[in-house]
Design a protein around this motif. Structure first.
Motif, mmCIF file in Angstrom:
data_model
loop_
_atom_site.group_PDB
_atom_site.id
_atom_site.type_symbol
_atom_site.label_atom_id
_atom_site.label_comp_id
_atom_site.label_asym_id
_atom_site.label_seq_id
_atom_site.Cartn_x
_atom_site.Cartn_y
_atom_site.Cartn_z
ATOM 1 N N THR A 193 0.825 -1.205 0.000
ATOM 2 C CA THR A 193 0.000 0.000 0.000
ATOM 3 C C THR A 193 0.863 1.260 0.000
ATOM 4 O O THR A 193 2.056 1.236 0.314
ATOM 5 C CB THR A 193 -0.914 0.043 1.241
ATOM 6 O OG1 THR A 193 -0.100 0.051 2.415
ATOM 7 C CG2 THR A 193 -1.855 -1.136 1.278
ATOM 8 N N SER A 194 0.211 2.350 -0.329
ATOM 9 C CA SER A 194 0.825 3.676 -0.189
ATOM 10 C C SER A 194 -0.305 4.676 -0.036
ATOM 11 O O SER A 194 -1.489 4.350 -0.213
ATOM 12 C CB SER A 194 1.661 4.026 -1.430
ATOM 13 O OG SER A 194 0.820 4.225 -2.553
ATOM 14 N N HIS A 195 0.058 5.918 0.292
ATOM 15 C CA HIS A 195 -0.947 6.973 0.307
ATOM 16 C C HIS A 195 -1.428 7.178 -1.122
ATOM 17 O O HIS A 195 -0.642 7.140 -2.072
ATOM 18 C CB HIS A 195 -0.345 8.268 0.875
ATOM 19 C CG HIS A 195 -1.379 9.272 1.256
ATOM 20 N ND1 HIS A 195 -2.096 9.986 0.330
ATOM 21 C CD2 HIS A 195 -1.818 9.686 2.478
ATOM 22 C CE1 HIS A 195 -2.935 10.795 0.938
ATOM 23 N NE2 HIS A 195 -2.776 10.635 2.268
ATOM 24 N N ALA A 196 -2.711 7.394 -1.264
ATOM 25 C CA ALA A 196 -3.268 7.542 -2.608
ATOM 26 C C ALA A 196 -2.716 8.744 -3.355
ATOM 27 O O ALA A 196 -2.795 8.813 -4.590
ATOM 28 C CB ALA A 196 -4.790 7.623 -2.531
ATOM 29 N N SER A 197 -2.137 9.702 -2.629
ATOM 30 C CA SER A 197 -1.529 10.863 -3.301
ATOM 31 C C SER A 197 -0.140 10.546 -3.835
ATOM 32 O O SER A 197 0.424 11.318 -4.614
ATOM 33 C CB SER A 197 -1.454 12.041 -2.323
ATOM 34 O OG SER A 197 -0.581 11.739 -1.245
ATOM 35 N N HIS A 198 0.415 9.396 -3.413
ATOM 36 C CA HIS A 198 1.727 8.970 -3.893
ATOM 37 C C HIS A 198 1.672 7.490 -4.319
ATOM 38 O O HIS A 198 2.323 6.638 -3.722
ATOM 39 C CB HIS A 198 2.795 9.162 -2.808
ATOM 40 C CG HIS A 198 3.078 10.584 -2.498
ATOM 41 N ND1 HIS A 198 3.942 11.354 -3.234
ATOM 42 C CD2 HIS A 198 2.570 11.401 -1.534
ATOM 43 C CE1 HIS A 198 3.982 12.576 -2.742
ATOM 44 N NE2 HIS A 198 3.147 12.636 -1.709
ATOM 45 N N PRO A 199 0.902 7.187 -5.348
ATOM 46 C CA PRO A 199 0.755 5.785 -5.762
ATOM 47 C C PRO A 199 2.071 5.161 -6.198
ATOM 48 O O PRO A 199 2.236 3.938 -6.127
ATOM 49 C CB PRO A 199 -0.234 5.869 -6.929
ATOM 50 C CG PRO A 199 -0.134 7.279 -7.427
ATOM 51 C CD PRO A 199 0.140 8.103 -6.215
ATOM 52 N N GLU A 200 3.048 6.025 -6.620
ATOM 53 C CA GLU A 200 4.326 5.479 -7.078
ATOM 54 C C GLU A 200 5.121 4.848 -5.934
ATOM 55 O O GLU A 200 6.056 4.066 -6.180
ATOM 56 C CB GLU A 200 5.165 6.577 -7.737
ATOM 57 C CG GLU A 200 5.662 7.668 -6.795
ATOM 58 C CD GLU A 200 4.642 8.777 -6.563
ATOM 59 O OE1 GLU A 200 5.009 9.793 -5.959
ATOM 60 O OE2 GLU A 200 3.466 8.607 -6.994
ATOM 61 N N GLY A 202 3.824 2.754 -3.771
ATOM 62 C CA GLY A 202 3.233 1.454 -3.479
ATOM 63 C C GLY A 202 3.409 0.486 -4.631
ATOM 64 O O GLY A 202 4.034 0.814 -5.654
ATOM 65 N N ILE A 203 2.921 -0.718 -4.468
ATOM 66 C CA ILE A 203 2.902 -1.724 -5.553
ATOM 67 C C ILE A 203 1.457 -2.182 -5.691
ATOM 68 O O ILE A 203 0.966 -3.015 -4.924
ATOM 69 C CB ILE A 203 3.827 -2.921 -5.250
ATOM 70 C CG1 ILE A 203 5.256 -2.453 -4.994
ATOM 71 C CG2 ILE A 203 3.798 -3.918 -6.404
ATOM 72 C CD1 ILE A 203 6.195 -3.582 -4.590
ATOM 73 N N SER A 204 0.756 -1.584 -6.623
ATOM 74 C CA SER A 204 -0.658 -1.876 -6.821
ATOM 75 C C SER A 204 -0.845 -3.087 -7.741
ATOM 76 O O SER A 204 -0.135 -3.215 -8.752
ATOM 77 C CB SER A 204 -1.366 -0.671 -7.431
ATOM 78 O OG SER A 204 -2.681 -1.021 -7.816
ATOM 79 N N PRO A 205 -1.801 -3.954 -7.431
ATOM 80 C CA PRO A 205 -2.079 -5.094 -8.313
ATOM 81 C C PRO A 205 -3.027 -4.740 -9.460
ATOM 82 O O PRO A 205 -3.393 -5.623 -10.239
ATOM 83 C CB PRO A 205 -2.736 -6.095 -7.362
ATOM 84 C CG PRO A 205 -3.426 -5.252 -6.361
ATOM 85 C CD PRO A 205 -2.573 -4.023 -6.178
ATOM 86 N N ALA A 206 -3.406 -3.481 -9.602
ATOM 87 C CA ALA A 206 -4.447 -3.115 -10.571
ATOM 88 C C ALA A 206 -4.107 -3.530 -11.999
ATOM 89 O O ALA A 206 -4.928 -4.134 -12.704
ATOM 90 C CB ALA A 206 -4.710 -1.611 -10.503
ATOM 91 N N GLY A 240 -8.140 -4.257 -3.068
ATOM 92 C CA GLY A 240 -8.056 -3.135 -2.148
ATOM 93 C C GLY A 240 -9.117 -3.122 -1.073
ATOM 94 O O GLY A 240 -9.817 -4.112 -0.840
ATOM 95 N N GLY A 241 -9.237 -1.963 -0.380
ATOM 96 C CA GLY A 241 -10.177 -1.810 0.712
ATOM 97 C C GLY A 241 -11.142 -0.678 0.472
ATOM 98 O O GLY A 241 -11.406 -0.292 -0.669
ATOM 99 N N LYS A 242 -11.660 -0.088 1.574
ATOM 100 C CA LYS A 242 -12.717 0.913 1.481
ATOM 101 C C LYS A 242 -12.197 2.343 1.437
ATOM 102 O O LYS A 242 -12.863 3.240 0.932
ATOM 103 C CB LYS A 242 -13.658 0.763 2.670
ATOM 104 C CG LYS A 242 -14.389 -0.566 2.716
ATOM 105 C CD LYS A 242 -15.305 -0.642 3.942
ATOM 106 C CE LYS A 242 -16.041 -1.968 3.979
ATOM 107 N NZ LYS A 242 -16.932 -2.061 5.182
ATOM 108 N N ALA A 243 -11.006 2.567 1.987
ATOM 109 C CA ALA A 243 -10.517 3.943 2.133
ATOM 110 C C ALA A 243 -10.066 4.522 0.799
ATOM 111 O O ALA A 243 -9.256 3.919 0.081
ATOM 112 C CB ALA A 243 -9.372 3.978 3.138
ATOM 113 N N PHE A 244 -10.545 5.743 0.480
ATOM 114 C CA PHE A 244 -10.160 6.398 -0.773
ATOM 115 C C PHE A 244 -8.739 6.939 -0.718
ATOM 116 O O PHE A 244 -8.165 7.283 -1.749
ATOM 117 C CB PHE A 244 -11.137 7.529 -1.095
ATOM 118 C CG PHE A 244 -12.447 7.059 -1.625
ATOM 119 C CD1 PHE A 244 -12.629 6.834 -2.973
ATOM 120 C CD2 PHE A 244 -13.509 6.818 -0.759
ATOM 121 C CE1 PHE A 244 -13.837 6.397 -3.470
ATOM 122 C CE2 PHE A 244 -14.726 6.385 -1.236
ATOM 123 C CZ PHE A 244 -14.900 6.158 -2.595
#
Length: 383
Positions: A193-200, A202-206, A240-244
């Motif tokens: 995970t990472s803060h959504a303002s810094h997606p770079e 994190g490692i997203s599975p999207a 993912g989860g619920k938090a935006f």
């Protein structure tokens, strides 16, 4: 050809309705098995074997004369579906119902017990098997792997399944692959995970999820199969989860793979797993793979299939010699590993709701038809 008196048929219908009212799910069939055992005890078989493969129960009618052991099998379990139909015998267990017809199949085999009590085999053995946990694919293998199976190991094994959408009482059968192997694949992807303002950060599975969802359904075609022999069906996905404010770190994909043969199933499953692993590695993700509800393909033995065809003729029933296997699965295929097996479908009517529909109800006129078929097969093999 008459194999059943009207008063016995009335008893079997009453039994079917009682079983329908008190359904039990796969692996939970204790009360159902006890009810079946009570019926079998009134038929005085040579032996009753209970608690086989879980809540399974078998009745043996032994001629004590040399000959084949012939097994007729039905299923004990119901489905986790809420019944919306309103028959007087509606399920009393909310969220559980016999919406596949196993209550009717059990009544057919109970009718056989009454028949063989009065008309015992002249040679060999008749084995009536009430198998647990068919719906989740666990029951047949549990039966075969149980040490008690040595007491009933058959030379031939037969089964039927009612099938809506086909003319009432019609027999459908084919030699070779009769229905598909099936297995559920669960893909678990793990990133960071990472803060959504810094997606770079994190490692997203999207991206991996999108690629896997696009590619999995095409695997059979890439390996040279078409929809008549293999298919991959996407079942669900979650990420993912619920938090935006949080980027996703994990994802889950569920898919079902079906193939007409066990060899094709193994090949396709291997290819699917390798594809998923490669996508996960490229995206820097961890991956685990889990499997659920494995069904082998039902492979109808040519000799056993001919007994079904002959029985349909003897019973003056319409016979459809099928050209392609069914794409649904049935764990009766496991018995093909230990005996000459054959399964057939028994038409449940062209206007009948489909199997597993919440308003399905087993057509009771099929009880006598199913009995006639099995008695004819038994007469050919055991006299």
């Amino acid at each position: 050809m008459s194999v059943i008196e009207l008063n016995v048929l009335d008893e079997l219908i009453a039994l079917r309705r009682e079983l329908h009212q008190y359904p039990e799910l796969s692996g939970e069939e204790e009360n159902t098995a006890n009810r079946i055992k009570a019926w079998l005890e009134t038929c005085s078989p040579s032996q009753i074997i209970d608690q086989i493969g879980g809540h399974g129960i078998a009745a043996i009618f032994d001629s004590e004369t040399e000959g084949p052991s012939v097994l007729f099998r039905c299923e004990l379990d119901a489905l986790p579906i809420f019944e919306v139909g309103q028959p007087k015998w509606r399920s009393k267990e909310d969220g559980k119902a016999h919406l596949c017809g196993h209550d009717g199949h059990m009544s057919i085999i109970c009718g056989l017990a009454r028949h063989f009590a009065e008309n015992p085999p002249r040679k060999g053995r008749i084995i009536l098997l009430f198998q647990p946990a068919e719906e989740n694919g666990a029951g047949a293998s549990a039966i075969i792997n149980d040490p008690k199976f040595s007491l009933i190991k058959p030379d031939y094994a037969f089964a039927l399944h009612n099938l809506p959408g086909r003319p009432l009482h019609e027999i459908g059968v084919k030699s070779g692959p009769f229905n598909f192997a099936s297995e559920g694949l669960i893909v678990n992807l793990v990133g960071k995970t990472s803060h959504a303002s810094h997606p770079e950060d994190g490692i997203s599975p999207a991206s991996a999820v999108a690629e896997i969802l696009a590619k999995l359904p095409n695997v059979p075609q890439e390996l040279g199969y078409d929809h008549r022999t293999a298919l991959c069906t996407l079942i669900s996905t979650r990420m993912g989860g619920k938090a935006f404010g949080v980027t996703p770190a994990d994802a889950r994909i569920k898919a079902t793979l079906r193939s007409s043969t066990n060899a094709a199933q193994q090949k396709l499953m291997h290819h699917m797993q390798e594809l998923v692993k490669q996508v996960a590695r490229r995206n820097g993700l961890g991956v685990t793979l889990n499997h659920r509800e494995k069904f082998l393909s039902c492979q109808n033995d040519p000799e056993a299939t001919n007994y079904i065809k002959k029985a349909a003729k003897n019973c003056n029933l319409a016979l459809d010699e099928l050209q392609e296997p069914f794409r649904w699965s049935e764990d009766f295929g496991n018995f093909s590993l230990v005996a000459k097996t054959a399964m057939f479908v028994l038409g449940a009517g062209q206007t009948q709701p489909q199997l597993h529909n919440s308003d399905y109800d087993f057509p009771e006129e099929l009880i006598e038809t199913g009995m006639k078929m099995f008695v004819s097969i038994a007469d050919e093999l055991c006299g």
